[in-house]
Design a protein around this motif. Structure first.
Motif, PDB file in Angstrom:
ATOM      1  N   PRO A 123       0.811  -1.222   0.000  1.00 16.29           N
ATOM      2  CA  PRO A 123       0.000   0.000   0.000  1.00 16.29           C
ATOM      3  C   PRO A 123       0.849   1.279   0.000  1.00 16.29           C
ATOM      4  N   ALA A 124       1.948   1.274   0.747  1.00 14.85           N
ATOM      5  CA  ALA A 124       2.814   2.458   0.780  1.00 14.85           C
ATOM      6  C   ALA A 124       3.440   2.703  -0.587  1.00 14.85           C
ATOM      7  N   LEU A 125       3.873   1.651  -1.257  1.00 15.05           N
ATOM      8  CA  LEU A 125       4.465   1.791  -2.583  1.00 15.05           C
ATOM      9  C   LEU A 125       3.426   2.263  -3.601  1.00 15.05           C
ATOM     10  N   ALA A 126       2.226   1.733  -3.504  1.00 20.15           N
ATOM     11  CA  ALA A 126       1.152   2.139  -4.420  1.00 20.15           C
ATOM     12  C   ALA A 126       0.834   3.619  -4.265  1.00 20.15           C
ATOM     13  N   GLU A 127       0.930   4.112  -3.064  1.00 19.31           N
ATOM     14  CA  GLU A 127       0.665   5.528  -2.805  1.00 19.31           C
ATOM     15  C   GLU A 127       1.818   6.413  -3.268  1.00 19.31           C
ATOM     16  N   ALA A 128       3.040   5.917  -3.171  1.00 16.04           N
ATOM     17  CA  ALA A 128       4.223   6.724  -3.468  1.00 16.04           C
ATOM     18  C   ALA A 128       4.598   6.746  -4.945  1.00 16.04           C
ATOM     19  N   CYS A 129       4.178   5.752  -5.710  1.00 19.73           N
ATOM     20  CA  CYS A 129       4.613   5.631  -7.106  1.00 19.73           C
ATOM     21  C   CYS A 129       3.456   5.851  -8.075  1.00 19.73           C
ATOM     22  N   ALA A 130       3.793   6.401  -9.219  1.00 25.73           N
ATOM     23  CA  ALA A 130       2.805   6.555 -10.292  1.00 25.73           C
ATOM     24  C   ALA A 130       2.497   5.182 -10.890  1.00 25.73           C
ATOM     25  N   ALA A 131       1.333   5.065 -11.484  1.00 29.15           N
ATOM     26  CA  ALA A 131       0.902   3.806 -12.095  1.00 29.15           C
ATOM     27  C   ALA A 131       1.922   3.317 -13.124  1.00 29.15           C
ATOM     28  N   GLU A 132       2.493   4.251 -13.880  1.00 24.63           N
ATOM     29  CA  GLU A 132       3.475   3.866 -14.895  1.00 24.63           C
ATOM     30  C   GLU A 132       4.716   3.243 -14.265  1.00 24.63           C
ATOM     31  N   GLN A 133       5.142   3.784 -13.141  1.00 23.12           N
ATOM     32  CA  GLN A 133       6.302   3.226 -12.445  1.00 23.12           C
ATOM     33  C   GLN A 133       6.011   1.804 -11.969  1.00 23.12           C
ATOM     34  N   LEU A 134       4.811   1.597 -11.431  1.00 29.72           N
ATOM     35  CA  LEU A 134       4.434   0.270 -10.947  1.00 29.72           C
ATOM     36  C   LEU A 134       4.330  -0.727 -12.094  1.00 29.72           C
ATOM     37  N   ASP A 135       3.822  -0.262 -13.241  1.00 26.30           N
ATOM     38  CA  ASP A 135       3.750  -1.124 -14.425  1.00 26.30           C
ATOM     39  C   ASP A 135       5.147  -1.505 -14.903  1.00 26.30           C
ATOM     40  N   GLU A 136       6.037  -0.532 -14.945  1.00 25.96           N
ATOM     41  CA  GLU A 136       7.418  -0.789 -15.379  1.00 25.96           C
ATOM     42  C   GLU A 136       8.111  -1.763 -14.432  1.00 25.96           C
ATOM     43  N   LEU A 137       7.899  -1.584 -13.138  1.00 23.82           N
ATOM     44  CA  LEU A 137       8.474  -2.509 -12.160  1.00 23.82           C
ATOM     45  C   LEU A 137       7.909  -3.916 -12.353  1.00 23.82           C
ATOM     46  N   GLY A 138       6.624  -4.018 -12.666  1.00 22.79           N
ATOM     47  CA  GLY A 138       6.023  -5.324 -12.933  1.00 22.79           C
ATOM     48  C   GLY A 138       6.703  -6.023 -14.097  1.00 22.79           C
ATOM     49  N   ASP A 139       6.973  -5.274 -15.161  1.00 24.40           N
ATOM     50  CA  ASP A 139       7.668  -5.844 -16.320  1.00 24.40           C
ATOM     51  C   ASP A 139       9.076  -6.312 -15.942  1.00 24.40           C
ATOM     52  N   LYS A 140       9.771  -5.504 -15.167  1.00 23.26           N
ATOM     53  CA  LYS A 140      11.138  -5.858 -14.757  1.00 23.26           C
ATOM     54  C   LYS A 140      11.148  -7.098 -13.865  1.00 23.26           C
ATOM     55  N   VAL A 141      10.195  -7.175 -12.956  1.00 24.11           N
ATOM     56  CA  VAL A 141      10.115  -8.330 -12.056  1.00 24.11           C
ATOM     57  C   VAL A 141       9.816  -9.596 -12.851  1.00 24.11           C
ATOM     58  N   ARG A 142       8.895  -9.517 -13.797  1.00 21.60           N
ATOM     59  CA  ARG A 142       8.579 -10.689 -14.627  1.00 21.60           C
ATOM     60  C   ARG A 142       9.813 -11.159 -15.412  1.00 21.60           C
ATOM     61  N   THR A 143      10.539 -10.221 -15.980  1.00 24.83           N
ATOM     62  CA  THR A 143      11.747 -10.569 -16.732  1.00 24.83           C
ATOM     63  C   THR A 143      12.790 -11.181 -15.806  1.00 24.83           C
ATOM     64  N   ALA A 144      12.973 -10.593 -14.641  1.00 21.08           N
ATOM     65  CA  ALA A 144      13.963 -11.107 -13.684  1.00 21.08           C
ATOM     66  C   ALA A 144      13.637 -12.539 -13.276  1.00 21.08           C
ATOM     67  N   LYS A 145      12.363 -12.848 -13.074  1.00 25.93           N
ATOM     68  CA  LYS A 145      11.987 -14.202 -12.651  1.00 25.93           C
ATOM     69  C   LYS A 145      12.316 -15.239 -13.718  1.00 25.93           C
ATOM     70  N   LYS A 146      12.298 -14.844 -14.985  1.00 25.79           N
ATOM     71  CA  LYS A 146      12.613 -15.784 -16.063  1.00 25.79           C
ATOM     72  C   LYS A 146      14.065 -16.236 -16.026  1.00 25.79           C
ATOM     73  N   PHE A 147      14.947 -15.372 -15.536  1.00 26.13           N
ATOM     74  CA  PHE A 147      16.380 -15.650 -15.551  1.00 26.13           C
ATOM     75  C   PHE A 147      16.964 -15.917 -14.165  1.00 26.13           C
ATOM     76  N   ALA A 148      16.145 -15.789 -13.147  1.00 21.28           N
ATOM     77  CA  ALA A 148      16.616 -15.922 -11.765  1.00 21.28           C
ATOM     78  C   ALA A 148      16.978 -17.360 -11.436  1.00 21.28           C
ATOM     79  N   PRO A 149      17.819 -17.541 -10.429  1.00 20.89           N
ATOM     80  CA  PRO A 149      18.111 -18.891  -9.948  1.00 20.89           C
ATOM     81  C   PRO A 149      16.827 -19.599  -9.500  1.00 20.89           C
TER      82      PRO A 149
END
Length: 186
Positions: A123-149
């Protein structure tokens, strides 16, 4: 593994997936060989999830939330404790009494961590970040999980830039081992 949506939706979906795995393992009787397969599944998911959070979520927490360094450090400490438990579980046969004890401890640790993230951090992150930032972070997290240990590596770095340098190579080796052994295949 990749659910879509912004970073919070992505991580919430991961949480529900792991909770479902915990329910499955707890429904199986002690010593049942199927418990190892479920433990491998949640280990894979927890490791990928944690690595992705450490690469992208926690740096965002540090940058955007008051007291973000303290919050991120606490979350990373939770991950380290869980990773040590996962590493120990990896070396225990499912008919060993320690297996059940470690699973119970993991369920408790992960559940407390998830509750804290969902009630406070997200909730704190949702309040502090713009929707676009949260969307971009979602994309980065998904990509990271594909290559993560896919296996616990407690001594690996858990903050940038070290974690970003090590994760892809370690992930490649882990996925090769998983392919050879059949680990993680449903």
């Amino acid at each position: 593994m990749g659910h879509g949506g912004n970073v919070i939706a992505e991580l919430l979906a991961d949480h529900r997936e792991v909770e479902e795995m915990f329910d499955r393992i707890q429904a199986l009787p002690s010593g049942d060989e199927r418990r190892r397969k479920v433990a491998d599944e949640f280990t894979i998911e927890l490791v990928r999830h944690s690595v992705a959070e450490e690469m992208y979520l926690y740096p965002a927490v540090r940058a955007h939330l008051p007291g973000g360094d303290r919050l991120a450090d606490r979350e990373i400490a939770d991950h380290s404790a869980v990773e040590l438990l996962l590493k120990e579980l990896e070396g225990v046969d499912c008919d060993d009494v320690r297996f059940d004890l470690l699973v119970d401890q993991l369920v408790n640790e992960v559940s407390a961590h998830v509750a804290d993230e969902e009630q406070n951090l997200f909730p704190a992150l949702a309040e502090a970040c713009a929707a676009e930032q949260l969307d971009e972070l979602g994309d980065k997290v998904r990509t990271a999980k594909k290559f993560a240990p896919t296996r616990p590596h407690p001594s690996a770095p858990d903050t940038p830039p070290g974690n970003m340098l090590v994760a892809a190579g370690t992930g490649l080796v882990d996925r090769a081992r998983d392919l050879v052994t059949g680990r993680g295949r449903s």
